[in-house]
Scaffold this active site. Sequence first.
Site, PDB file in Angstrom:
ATOM      1  N   ARG A  26       0.949  -1.052  -0.171  1.00 25.60           N
ATOM      2  CA  ARG A  26       0.064   0.113   0.034  1.00 25.60           C
ATOM      3  C   ARG A  26       0.949   1.191   0.230  1.00 25.60           C
ATOM      4  O   ARG A  26       0.358   2.351   0.269  1.00 25.60           O
ATOM      5  CB  ARG A  26      -0.916   0.202   1.055  1.00 25.60           C
ATOM      6  CG  ARG A  26      -1.982  -1.020   1.106  1.00 25.60           C
ATOM      7  CD  ARG A  26      -3.156  -0.881   1.929  1.00 25.60           C
ATOM      8  NE  ARG A  26      -3.981  -2.072   2.194  1.00 25.60           N
ATOM      9  CZ  ARG A  26      -4.003  -2.934   2.723  1.00 25.60           C
ATOM     10  NH1 ARG A  26      -2.847  -3.179   3.543  1.00 25.60           N
ATOM     11  NH2 ARG A  26      -4.731  -4.172   2.770  1.00 25.60           N
ATOM     12  N   LYS A  59       3.470  11.773 -11.286  1.00 31.04           N
ATOM     13  CA  LYS A  59       2.504  10.765 -12.119  1.00 31.04           C
ATOM     14  C   LYS A  59       3.007   9.546 -12.405  1.00 31.04           C
ATOM     15  O   LYS A  59       4.228   9.392 -12.744  1.00 31.04           O
ATOM     16  CB  LYS A  59       2.021  11.315 -13.366  1.00 31.04           C
ATOM     17  CG  LYS A  59       0.941  12.529 -13.236  1.00 31.04           C
ATOM     18  CD  LYS A  59       0.590  13.040 -14.597  1.00 31.04           C
ATOM     19  CE  LYS A  59      -0.213  14.198 -14.581  1.00 31.04           C
ATOM     20  NZ  LYS A  59      -0.487  14.735 -15.800  1.00 31.04           N
ATOM     21  N   GLU A  84      10.339  18.325 -24.896  1.00 33.08           N
ATOM     22  CA  GLU A  84       9.634  18.666 -23.393  1.00 33.08           C
ATOM     23  C   GLU A  84      10.626  19.908 -23.018  1.00 33.08           C
ATOM     24  O   GLU A  84       9.807  20.680 -22.115  1.00 33.08           O
ATOM     25  CB  GLU A  84       9.752  17.330 -22.515  1.00 33.08           C
ATOM     26  CG  GLU A  84       9.119  16.143 -23.101  1.00 33.08           C
ATOM     27  CD  GLU A  84       7.750  16.205 -22.813  1.00 33.08           C
ATOM     28  OE1 GLU A  84       7.052  17.106 -22.629  1.00 33.08           O
ATOM     29  OE2 GLU A  84       7.028  15.093 -23.296  1.00 33.08           O
ATOM     30  N   LYS A 102       8.278  23.091 -13.548  1.00 38.35           N
ATOM     31  CA  LYS A 102       7.351  21.954 -13.353  1.00 38.35           C
ATOM     32  C   LYS A 102       7.229  21.828 -11.714  1.00 38.35           C
ATOM     33  O   LYS A 102       6.026  21.713 -11.321  1.00 38.35           O
ATOM     34  CB  LYS A 102       8.148  20.616 -13.749  1.00 38.35           C
ATOM     35  CG  LYS A 102       7.050  19.552 -13.392  1.00 38.35           C
ATOM     36  CD  LYS A 102       6.932  18.226 -14.583  1.00 38.35           C
ATOM     37  CE  LYS A 102       5.841  17.293 -14.202  1.00 38.35           C
ATOM     38  NZ  LYS A 102       5.751  16.203 -14.933  1.00 38.35           N
ATOM     39  N   ASN A 145       0.695  19.578 -20.767  1.00 41.11           N
ATOM     40  CA  ASN A 145       0.077  18.836 -21.948  1.00 41.11           C
ATOM     41  C   ASN A 145       0.159  19.423 -23.372  1.00 41.11           C
ATOM     42  O   ASN A 145      -0.429  19.135 -24.237  1.00 41.11           O
ATOM     43  CB  ASN A 145      -1.319  18.437 -21.921  1.00 41.11           C
ATOM     44  CG  ASN A 145      -1.470  17.458 -20.644  1.00 41.11           C
ATOM     45  OD1 ASN A 145      -0.225  16.875 -20.323  1.00 41.11           O
ATOM     46  ND2 ASN A 145      -2.388  17.457 -20.110  1.00 41.11           N
ATOM     47  N   HIS A 170       0.378  17.755 -26.680  1.00 38.57           N
ATOM     48  CA  HIS A 170       0.281  16.321 -26.291  1.00 38.57           C
ATOM     49  C   HIS A 170      -0.997  15.786 -26.853  1.00 38.57           C
ATOM     50  O   HIS A 170      -1.364  14.359 -27.300  1.00 38.57           O
ATOM     51  CB  HIS A 170      -0.074  16.042 -24.867  1.00 38.57           C
ATOM     52  CG  HIS A 170       1.516  16.135 -24.162  1.00 38.57           C
ATOM     53  ND1 HIS A 170       2.359  16.844 -24.285  1.00 38.57           N
ATOM     54  CD2 HIS A 170       2.440  15.044 -23.563  1.00 38.57           C
ATOM     55  CE1 HIS A 170       3.424  16.853 -23.684  1.00 38.57           C
ATOM     56  NE2 HIS A 170       3.431  15.692 -23.303  1.00 38.57           N
TER      57      HIS A 170
HETATM   58  P1  NAD Z   1      12.344   5.317 -22.197  1.00 37.67           P
HETATM   59  O1  NAD Z   1      12.197   4.722 -20.807  1.00 37.67           O
HETATM   60  O2  NAD Z   1      11.541   4.225 -22.946  1.00 37.67           O
HETATM   61  O3  NAD Z   1      13.682   5.608 -22.597  1.00 37.67           O
HETATM   62  C1  NAD Z   1      14.075   5.569 -24.154  1.00 37.67           C
HETATM   63  C2  NAD Z   1      15.130   4.423 -24.391  1.00 37.67           C
HETATM   64  O4  NAD Z   1      16.553   5.041 -24.097  1.00 37.67           O
HETATM   65  C3  NAD Z   1      15.045   2.985 -23.935  1.00 37.67           C
HETATM   66  O5  NAD Z   1      15.237   2.079 -24.971  1.00 37.67           O
HETATM   67  C4  NAD Z   1      15.907   3.131 -22.766  1.00 37.67           C
HETATM   68  O6  NAD Z   1      16.463   1.843 -22.630  1.00 37.67           O
HETATM   69  C5  NAD Z   1      17.106   3.984 -23.387  1.00 37.67           C
HETATM   70  N1  NAD Z   1      18.015   4.581 -22.249  1.00 37.67           N
HETATM   71  C6  NAD Z   1      17.292   5.289 -21.029  1.00 37.67           C
HETATM   72  N2  NAD Z   1      18.503   5.920 -20.598  1.00 37.67           N
HETATM   73  C7  NAD Z   1      19.460   5.692 -21.101  1.00 37.67           C
HETATM   74  C8  NAD Z   1      20.764   6.172 -21.129  1.00 37.67           C
HETATM   75  N3  NAD Z   1      21.181   6.820 -20.253  1.00 37.67           N
HETATM   76  N4  NAD Z   1      21.589   5.412 -22.067  1.00 37.67           N
HETATM   77  C9  NAD Z   1      21.363   4.682 -23.056  1.00 37.67           C
HETATM   78  N5  NAD Z   1      19.910   4.259 -23.224  1.00 37.67           N
HETATM   79  C10 NAD Z   1      19.192   4.731 -22.408  1.00 37.67           C
HETATM   80  O7  NAD Z   1      11.864   6.420 -22.786  1.00 37.67           O
HETATM   81  P2  NAD Z   1      11.366   8.113 -22.563  1.00 37.67           P
HETATM   82  O8  NAD Z   1      11.238   8.684 -23.534  1.00 37.67           O
HETATM   83  O9  NAD Z   1      12.461   8.377 -21.255  1.00 37.67           O
HETATM   84  O10 NAD Z   1      10.070   7.896 -21.491  1.00 37.67           O
HETATM   85  C11 NAD Z   1       8.949   7.889 -22.072  1.00 37.67           C
HETATM   86  C12 NAD Z   1       7.856   7.651 -21.236  1.00 37.67           C
HETATM   87  O11 NAD Z   1       7.619   8.453 -20.268  1.00 37.67           O
HETATM   88  C13 NAD Z   1       6.488   7.276 -21.737  1.00 37.67           C
HETATM   89  O12 NAD Z   1       5.931   5.947 -21.172  1.00 37.67           O
HETATM   90  C14 NAD Z   1       5.780   8.307 -21.534  1.00 37.67           C
HETATM   91  O13 NAD Z   1       4.179   7.954 -21.146  1.00 37.67           O
HETATM   92  C15 NAD Z   1       6.361   8.769 -19.925  1.00 37.67           C
HETATM   93  N6  NAD Z   1       6.229  10.079 -19.391  1.00 37.67           N
HETATM   94  C16 NAD Z   1       5.661  10.217 -18.170  1.00 37.67           C
HETATM   95  C17 NAD Z   1       5.473  11.401 -17.717  1.00 37.67           C
HETATM   96  C18 NAD Z   1       5.007  11.773 -16.270  1.00 37.67           C
HETATM   97  O14 NAD Z   1       4.793  12.753 -15.800  1.00 37.67           O
HETATM   98  N7  NAD Z   1       4.959  10.490 -15.711  1.00 37.67           N
HETATM   99  C19 NAD Z   1       5.714  12.558 -18.505  1.00 37.67           C
HETATM  100  C20 NAD Z   1       6.123  12.386 -19.767  1.00 37.67           C
HETATM  101  C21 NAD Z   1       6.353  10.972 -20.184  1.00 37.67           C
HETATM  102  N1  GLY Z   2       3.727  15.388 -18.077  1.00 33.94           N
HETATM  103  C1  GLY Z   2       2.706  15.883 -17.478  1.00 33.94           C
HETATM  104  C2  GLY Z   2       2.719  15.950 -16.280  1.00 33.94           C
HETATM  105  O1  GLY Z   2       3.472  15.629 -15.365  1.00 33.94           O
HETATM  106  O2  GLY Z   2       1.571  16.463 -15.663  1.00 33.94           O
END
Ligand code: NAD
Ligand code: GLY
Length: 381
Positions: A130, A152, A194, A240, A258, A261
């Site tokens: 939890r 998030k 971003e 942020k 967003n 987005h």
């Molecule tokens: P990801 O986590 O898939 O990373 C992209 C690629 O880079 C992967 O193949 C990973 O293995 C590789 N990688 C990561 N760090 C590395 C490094 N230092 N060196 C070499 N390779 C590396 O993708 P992302 O773009 O970081 O994140 C996208 C995700 O984030 C989506 O699922 C999206 O929905 C989410 N997201 C969440 C929020 C939130 O507020 N929670 C905000 C924006 C995006």
């Molecule tokens: N990436 C959008 C948020 O954190 O609200």
Amino acid sequence: MTAPLRGSEPILVPVALGDRAYEIVIGRGVLASLGKGIKALRPGARTAIVTDETVARHHLAATEAALAEAGIATSRIVMPPGEGSKSYAGFERVCEAIIAARIERGDLAIALGGGVIGDLAGFAAASVRRGLDFVQVPTTLLAQVDSSVGGKTGINSPQGKNLVGAFHQPVLVIADTALLDTLPQRDFRAGYAEVAKYGLLGDAGFFAWLEANWQDVFAGGGSSGSFAREHAIAVCCRAKAGIVARDERETGERALLNLGHTFGHALEAGCGFSDRLLHGEGVALGMALAFEFSARKGLIGEADAARVTAHLAAVGLPTRIDQIPGGVPGADTLLDLIAQDKKVKRGKLTFILVRGIGAAFVENNVDPAEVRAFLETRLKD
Ligand code: NAD
Ligand code: GLY
């Protein structure tokens, strides 16, 4: 407006959330302070690192060494890289591994990776027993400026992205900019969308700074001695952190994050969330469309939209739908996807639109027919 030249001290950005407040530590080499930071926050805590295979290859040993140096016991949970891990199956695997590692309340999960691992590990931390505390160690530019901050967390449902999740704030974010040196250029560029977003939504001065200094942000501090990358990440995190502190649960202002987005998610979905269009690439294209749509509605001049598109294109990000390899579905399908992503209220759509660079606002009253007509023009380009 040149890039800052010195900055060997870490930059600390507070996220002011009362008894859930935490700090973002930004700088080259700050991963080494991970163990010390955890020890100060949770003396005696054990940890489980959740990461993916690619990140593990590059950065797991240094992370484990930083913990060992502070005498902190850890175990590792290594997932396949990519969006596919943000699934029910991935969630089950991480939860079961955390339980098997005997991580109790008072112990910590550590998310070492990009947004996928941050969202997945954060949701597992929110759920196991939890609610366990967790630390974000973001390793992509996107994660350092966006997903690791604000709480998030979640996974994808077969019916859509991020549909199952929880708000669960980390207790610490360690953003080591040197970890980005191993990130493929395409992923770095996608994360840059971003970064630009923060200028476009609320800080015209920062956007102008990026136009002048983006090459230093890409180069990083290691070779050039410029601290543009650290500066840019800190500006984004401050922006942020401020928004999240004022509107943690997205009842208002947080929706501005967003920008780009709504169009972007529809295009990502239209590509089947494949690597034809990375999330950040979809955001870049979506922001270009949001500015062009705002110009079409007479909210801004064409010159502002052209300036935004020119910068994103200069960086190498997509700004036109026809740049997506393999094409996308037609306007009707895209409109359906938009309506699915952001619910239609009384026949109207919600979009983040702009009254200028750095002046985004939430518009709840967008006529779907107007969006459809606009998309038709963009699909013809
Ligand atoms: P990801 O986590 O898939 O990373 C992209 C690629 O880079 C992967 O193949 C990973 O293995 C590789 N990688 C990561 N760090 C590395 C490094 N230092 N060196 C070499 N390779 C590396 O993708 P992302 O773009 O970081 O994140 C996208 C995700 O984030 C989506 O699922 C999206 O929905 C989410 N997201 C969440 C929020 C939130 O507020 N929670 C905000 C924006 C995006
Ligand atoms: N990436 C959008 C948020 O954190 O609200």
